[in-house]
Motif scaffolding. Structure first.
Motif, PDB file in Angstrom:
ATOM      1  N   UNK A 146       3.833  -0.787  -0.844  1.00 42.48           N
ATOM      2  CA  UNK A 146       4.989  -0.738  -0.327  1.00 42.48           C
ATOM      3  C   UNK A 146       4.939   0.088   1.271  1.00 42.48           C
ATOM      4  N   UNK A 147       4.174   0.805   1.444  1.00 42.91           N
ATOM      5  CA  UNK A 147       4.407   1.578   2.727  1.00 42.91           C
ATOM      6  C   UNK A 147       3.870   0.526   3.640  1.00 42.91           C
ATOM      7  N   UNK A 148       2.574  -0.261   3.154  1.00 44.38           N
ATOM      8  CA  UNK A 148       1.978  -1.212   4.461  1.00 44.38           C
ATOM      9  C   UNK A 148       2.989  -2.271   4.561  1.00 44.38           C
ATOM     10  N   UNK A 149       3.700  -2.941   3.464  1.00 47.40           N
ATOM     11  CA  UNK A 149       4.570  -4.000   3.467  1.00 47.40           C
ATOM     12  C   UNK A 149       5.476  -3.392   4.639  1.00 47.40           C
ATOM     13  N   UNK A 167       9.834  -6.210  13.618  1.00 46.66           N
ATOM     14  CA  UNK A 167      10.971  -6.021  14.107  1.00 46.66           C
ATOM     15  C   UNK A 167      10.829  -5.205  15.675  1.00 46.66           C
ATOM     16  N   UNK A 168       9.635  -5.045  15.639  1.00 43.32           N
ATOM     17  CA  UNK A 168       9.574  -4.380  17.098  1.00 43.32           C
ATOM     18  C   UNK A 168       9.685  -2.711  17.044  1.00 43.32           C
ATOM     19  N   UNK A 169       9.892  -2.185  15.927  1.00 43.50           N
ATOM     20  CA  UNK A 169      10.191  -0.638  15.744  1.00 43.50           C
ATOM     21  C   UNK A 169       8.914   0.140  15.216  1.00 43.50           C
ATOM     22  N   UNK A 170       7.805  -0.495  14.942  1.00 43.15           N
ATOM     23  CA  UNK A 170       6.435  -0.029  14.561  1.00 43.15           C
ATOM     24  C   UNK A 170       6.052   0.813  15.743  1.00 43.15           C
ATOM     25  N   UNK A 171       5.440   1.922  15.155  1.00 43.24           N
ATOM     26  CA  UNK A 171       5.021   3.063  16.183  1.00 43.24           C
ATOM     27  C   UNK A 171       5.977   3.889  16.809  1.00 43.24           C
ATOM     28  N   UNK A 172       7.402   3.885  16.141  1.00 44.05           N
ATOM     29  CA  UNK A 172       8.515   4.795  16.560  1.00 44.05           C
ATOM     30  C   UNK A 172       8.682   5.532  15.285  1.00 44.05           C
ATOM     31  N   UNK A 173       9.071   6.808  15.448  1.00 46.10           N
ATOM     32  CA  UNK A 173       9.729   7.412  14.425  1.00 46.10           C
ATOM     33  C   UNK A 173      11.005   6.992  13.819  1.00 46.10           C
ATOM     34  N   UNK A 174      10.964   6.752  12.487  1.00 48.58           N
ATOM     35  CA  UNK A 174      12.240   6.402  11.862  1.00 48.58           C
ATOM     36  C   UNK A 174      13.372   7.641  11.946  1.00 48.58           C
ATOM     37  N   UNK A 175      13.025   8.934  12.104  1.00 46.72           N
ATOM     38  CA  UNK A 175      13.858   9.860  12.224  1.00 46.72           C
ATOM     39  C   UNK A 175      14.448  10.208  13.433  1.00 46.72           C
ATOM     40  N   UNK A 176      13.570  10.320  14.478  1.00 43.90           N
ATOM     41  CA  UNK A 176      14.181  10.665  16.042  1.00 43.90           C
ATOM     42  C   UNK A 176      13.658   9.460  16.953  1.00 43.90           C
ATOM     43  N   UNK A 177      13.120   8.675  16.697  1.00 43.66           N
ATOM     44  CA  UNK A 177      12.823   7.361  17.494  1.00 43.66           C
ATOM     45  C   UNK A 177      11.902   7.678  18.636  1.00 43.66           C
ATOM     46  N   UNK A 178      11.114   8.765  18.427  1.00 43.56           N
ATOM     47  CA  UNK A 178      10.010   9.090  19.363  1.00 43.56           C
ATOM     48  C   UNK A 178       8.756   8.410  18.948  1.00 43.56           C
ATOM     49  N   UNK A 179       8.118   8.149  20.010  1.00 39.97           N
ATOM     50  CA  UNK A 179       6.712   7.321  19.555  1.00 39.97           C
ATOM     51  C   UNK A 179       5.670   8.090  18.757  1.00 39.97           C
ATOM     52  N   UNK A 183      -5.044   7.247  11.930  1.00 45.17           N
ATOM     53  CA  UNK A 183      -5.477   7.711  11.008  1.00 45.17           C
ATOM     54  C   UNK A 183      -4.879   7.084   9.564  1.00 45.17           C
ATOM     55  N   UNK A 184      -3.316   6.928   9.846  1.00 42.81           N
ATOM     56  CA  UNK A 184      -2.379   6.416   8.762  1.00 42.81           C
ATOM     57  C   UNK A 184      -1.551   5.286   9.598  1.00 42.81           C
ATOM     58  N   UNK A 185      -2.034   4.228   9.413  1.00 46.31           N
ATOM     59  CA  UNK A 185      -1.300   3.015  10.258  1.00 46.31           C
ATOM     60  C   UNK A 185       0.047   2.876   9.677  1.00 46.31           C
ATOM     61  N   UNK A 186       0.372   3.235   8.565  1.00 45.73           N
ATOM     62  CA  UNK A 186       1.756   2.870   7.695  1.00 45.73           C
ATOM     63  C   UNK A 186       2.707   4.153   8.095  1.00 45.73           C
ATOM     64  N   UNK A 187       2.283   5.062   8.947  1.00 41.03           N
ATOM     65  CA  UNK A 187       3.212   5.986   9.248  1.00 41.03           C
ATOM     66  C   UNK A 187       4.367   5.691   9.699  1.00 41.03           C
ATOM     67  N   UNK A 188       5.465   6.370   9.236  1.00 38.62           N
ATOM     68  CA  UNK A 188       6.886   6.003   9.674  1.00 38.62           C
ATOM     69  C   UNK A 188       7.488   7.141  10.523  1.00 38.62           C
ATOM     70  N   UNK A 189       6.986   8.201  10.500  1.00 40.27           N
ATOM     71  CA  UNK A 189       7.605   9.522  11.247  1.00 40.27           C
ATOM     72  C   UNK A 189       6.427  10.306  12.115  1.00 40.27           C
ATOM     73  N   UNK A 190       6.980  10.704  13.302  1.00 39.20           N
ATOM     74  CA  UNK A 190       6.242  11.903  13.907  1.00 39.20           C
ATOM     75  C   UNK A 190       6.036  12.773  13.070  1.00 39.20           C
ATOM     76  N   UNK A 191       4.824  13.608  13.822  1.00 35.52           N
ATOM     77  CA  UNK A 191       4.387  14.912  13.183  1.00 35.52           C
ATOM     78  C   UNK A 191       5.617  15.897  13.048  1.00 35.52           C
TER      79      UNK A 191
END
Length: 125
Positions: A75-78, A86-98, A106-114
């Motif tokens: 589900x994470x990869x989906x 949608x064009x939002x890959x690579x940006x944090x879902x929380x703060x929108x930072x890259x 390391x984790x291509x399905x990451x949805x949040x910055x550190x």
């Protein structure tokens, strides 16, 4: 005829799709193995004592847990694939930072910055 080189987005999509496909195959193999185990268990219950029953229950729980983990990862990869579309890959879902490239490698399905990930983990603890 010249072949176009894949774009960075194409490379990311291929990586995400390949991992999604691996997880799907892993899920299907585990599901088939579980079906076989249930058939064996159903035909092999004569003479079971409490320890045997407990062991079988623990094995079923472990099996369900493994399936759950595989489904969660898939589900994470989906979700990552849909974010890419949608064009939002690579940006944090929380703060929108890259999200740092190193984290995505390391984790291509990451949805949040550190920083957002650490904040969420502290709140969960």
């Amino acid at each position: 005829m010249l072949l176009e080189e894949p774009t960075r987005t194409d490379q990311i999509r291929l990586t995400l799709q390949a991992r999604y496909d691996e997880l799907t195959a892993e899920y299907e193999a585990e599901r088939d193995r579980g079906h076989l185990l249930r058939l064996v268990e159903a035909s092999d219950t004569a003479g079971d004592d409490q320890a045997d029953s407990g062991t079988k229950a623990a094995e079923r729980d472990a099996f369900r847990s493994v399936l759950g983990v595989i489904l969660d990862r898939r589900a994470q990869y989906e979700h990552a694939l849909s974010r890419l579309a949608a064009g939002s890959y690579g940006h944090c879902e929380g703060c929108s930072a890259p999200i740092p490239v190193e984290r995505l490698e390391i984790f291509p399905a990451a949805t949040s910055c550190v920083a957002c990930k650490q904040t969420r983990e502290r709140r969960a603890a």
